[in-house]
Design an enzyme around this catalytic site. Sequence first.
Site, PDB file in Angstrom:
ATOM      1  N   TYR A 266       0.835  -1.157   0.138  1.00 15.92           N
ATOM      2  CA  TYR A 266       0.160  -0.122   0.097  1.00 15.92           C
ATOM      3  C   TYR A 266       0.917   1.317   0.087  1.00 15.92           C
ATOM      4  O   TYR A 266       0.689   2.124  -0.933  1.00 15.92           O
ATOM      5  CB  TYR A 266      -0.913   0.005   1.082  1.00 15.92           C
ATOM      6  CG  TYR A 266      -1.765   1.266   1.225  1.00 15.92           C
ATOM      7  CD1 TYR A 266      -2.903   1.653   0.526  1.00 15.92           C
ATOM      8  CD2 TYR A 266      -1.242   2.086   2.291  1.00 15.92           C
ATOM      9  CE1 TYR A 266      -3.742   2.730   0.792  1.00 15.92           C
ATOM     10  CE2 TYR A 266      -1.975   3.524   2.394  1.00 15.92           C
ATOM     11  CZ  TYR A 266      -3.114   3.661   1.540  1.00 15.92           C
ATOM     12  OH  TYR A 266      -3.776   4.962   1.794  1.00 15.92           O
ATOM     13  N   ASP A 301      -8.310  -3.541  -1.320  1.00 11.34           N
ATOM     14  CA  ASP A 301      -9.548  -2.622  -1.640  1.00 11.34           C
ATOM     15  C   ASP A 301      -8.941  -1.354  -2.359  1.00 11.34           C
ATOM     16  O   ASP A 301      -9.695  -0.799  -3.437  1.00 11.34           O
ATOM     17  CB  ASP A 301     -10.427  -2.429  -0.497  1.00 11.34           C
ATOM     18  CG  ASP A 301      -9.716  -1.697   0.583  1.00 11.34           C
ATOM     19  OD1 ASP A 301      -9.907  -0.367   0.834  1.00 11.34           O
ATOM     20  OD2 ASP A 301      -8.858  -2.333   1.105  1.00 11.34           O
ATOM     21  N   LYS A 373     -11.141  -9.338   5.324  1.00  7.80           N
ATOM     22  CA  LYS A 373     -11.913  -8.018   5.795  1.00  7.80           C
ATOM     23  C   LYS A 373     -12.566  -7.504   4.351  1.00  7.80           C
ATOM     24  O   LYS A 373     -11.852  -7.293   3.403  1.00  7.80           O
ATOM     25  CB  LYS A 373     -10.755  -7.022   5.882  1.00  7.80           C
ATOM     26  CG  LYS A 373     -11.157  -5.696   6.506  1.00  7.80           C
ATOM     27  CD  LYS A 373     -10.316  -4.617   6.668  1.00  7.80           C
ATOM     28  CE  LYS A 373     -10.778  -3.046   7.096  1.00  7.80           C
ATOM     29  NZ  LYS A 373      -9.734  -2.301   6.781  1.00  7.80           N
TER      30      LYS A 373
END
Length: 524
Positions: A266, A301, A373
């Site tokens: 990320y 995501d 998640k």
Amino acid sequence: MARGKLDLDPATVRTARSLARKVGRPIVRIAQQHTTVSVERATLRLAGLVGADTEGTPWVNRLVDVVRADVGLEHGVALPVWDALRRAEGTDLQELAEKASAGSVTFRLPEGADATRARTAATKAVGAGVRRIDARRRERERMVKRIGDAPAKPWIYLIVATGDIYEDIPQAQAAAREGADIIAVIRSTGQSLLDFVPEGATREGFAGTYATQENFRLMRAALDETSRELGRYVRLTNYASGLCMPEIATLAGLERLDMMLNDSMYGILFRDINPIRTFVDQRFSRQIHARAGIIINTGEDNYLTTADAVEAAHTVTTSQLLNEYFAKEAGLEDWQLGLGHAFEIDPELPDSFRLELAHAMLARDLFPQAPLKWMPPTRHMTGDVFRGYLLDGFFNLVGALTGQGILLVGMMTEAVVTPWLSDRDLALQNVRYVMNAAGNLREDFRPEPDGFIAQRARQVLAETIELLERIADEPGKAPLLEAIADGTFGLMKRPADKGRGLEGVATKDRDYVNPASEMLEATP
């Protein structure tokens, strides 16, 4: 591995994991060969160094910077620091840091008996911090056993983000009373790019609250109080990402946080942090999380905020497999792998719900023991609150159908404005209705073996294998670095020799010493 509801071919799944290992192993070697300023600062934090100077610069930063200037970072800071303490340059770490910052201490690399004694002293001091993390883990386990745990899965995950820790606390307690099982305190905008961890309780964050040790302590104490009131343990989440990943992970372990956002790529992709710095820091931070019994949440995501959720679905699965490999190599267990994925397909696309279901089922079948998640829609939220509320209901239904472990509560005003408290209340009502109405619907739901959902899942897995094979064939000693530089993930091109924080990386010398790393590498 059981085939699961999609009846995935076990040999195909083994191939995917084998490729992830092949791609990930060179990155682990790079991480083992380097250290960073944040890894060294985290080591000093384990030894008890806290506080900051009058300008707000933490003493760990001051001390590491002076040691690095005197003898370099490649040997680690442990020997020079505890050698200086043994030479009475300071009565404790803080005094040593103060004197070093004032220019009245010169560090050296001890040799022979001096090096042995410094190493022994460093190991004792750092070991006290590791034992405190062990004690906080046992404390959590005792509390869950005594108070009780969340009554059902998925755990309901809700965000607070006022910027003021003293405003966050009553909002978090209210959310827990309304049914939230996990409270995530969003971090202040831009903190991931700070190469220091602020000190103390903070009240001036931007779109979130600074991650500090005192803020962690205050929120954990407040949620413990609410946990006892409700008769169920309420978990606390924050962010171990950015330039201070190892330090924030350490503080989380010391203050008994339960989950941390901690994705392997990320920071590289979305914050332009140097890839080497990120992979070194994430390995150390995950070793801390493994020791502390903290569940990590990964950030797949985010790829779907920049890339199309259908075309790029295989990049999410690829990243999940890589995150799994890196996490397990660092010592995390299946129950600690909150691998991320999201409900981000354009709702105007025909069969969008079936596609979302296929992707969620693929993640569930690939990682059957992981508390996945599941992230709500954001990209296609328009400000039409009625449409948004319906989308969130569909998102919750997919979560119920596929047995997600961690369900982040979607807001009908998501990505439009900062949600009001009333928005959160409505969002929790949505979750409660869907979960109660669906019950154990997942026990009854099984897609047709050759139907649309199963075929789509197999297609995404096949594309994942193709991508991993392509990455593995990249030139160089670490092909994943080349793939990241080429923009393979999230359309972001991040070369290994550029990015923020590169100057904070050092190649370890043969005589590198770090008691924290040695303890974390060993079996607890």
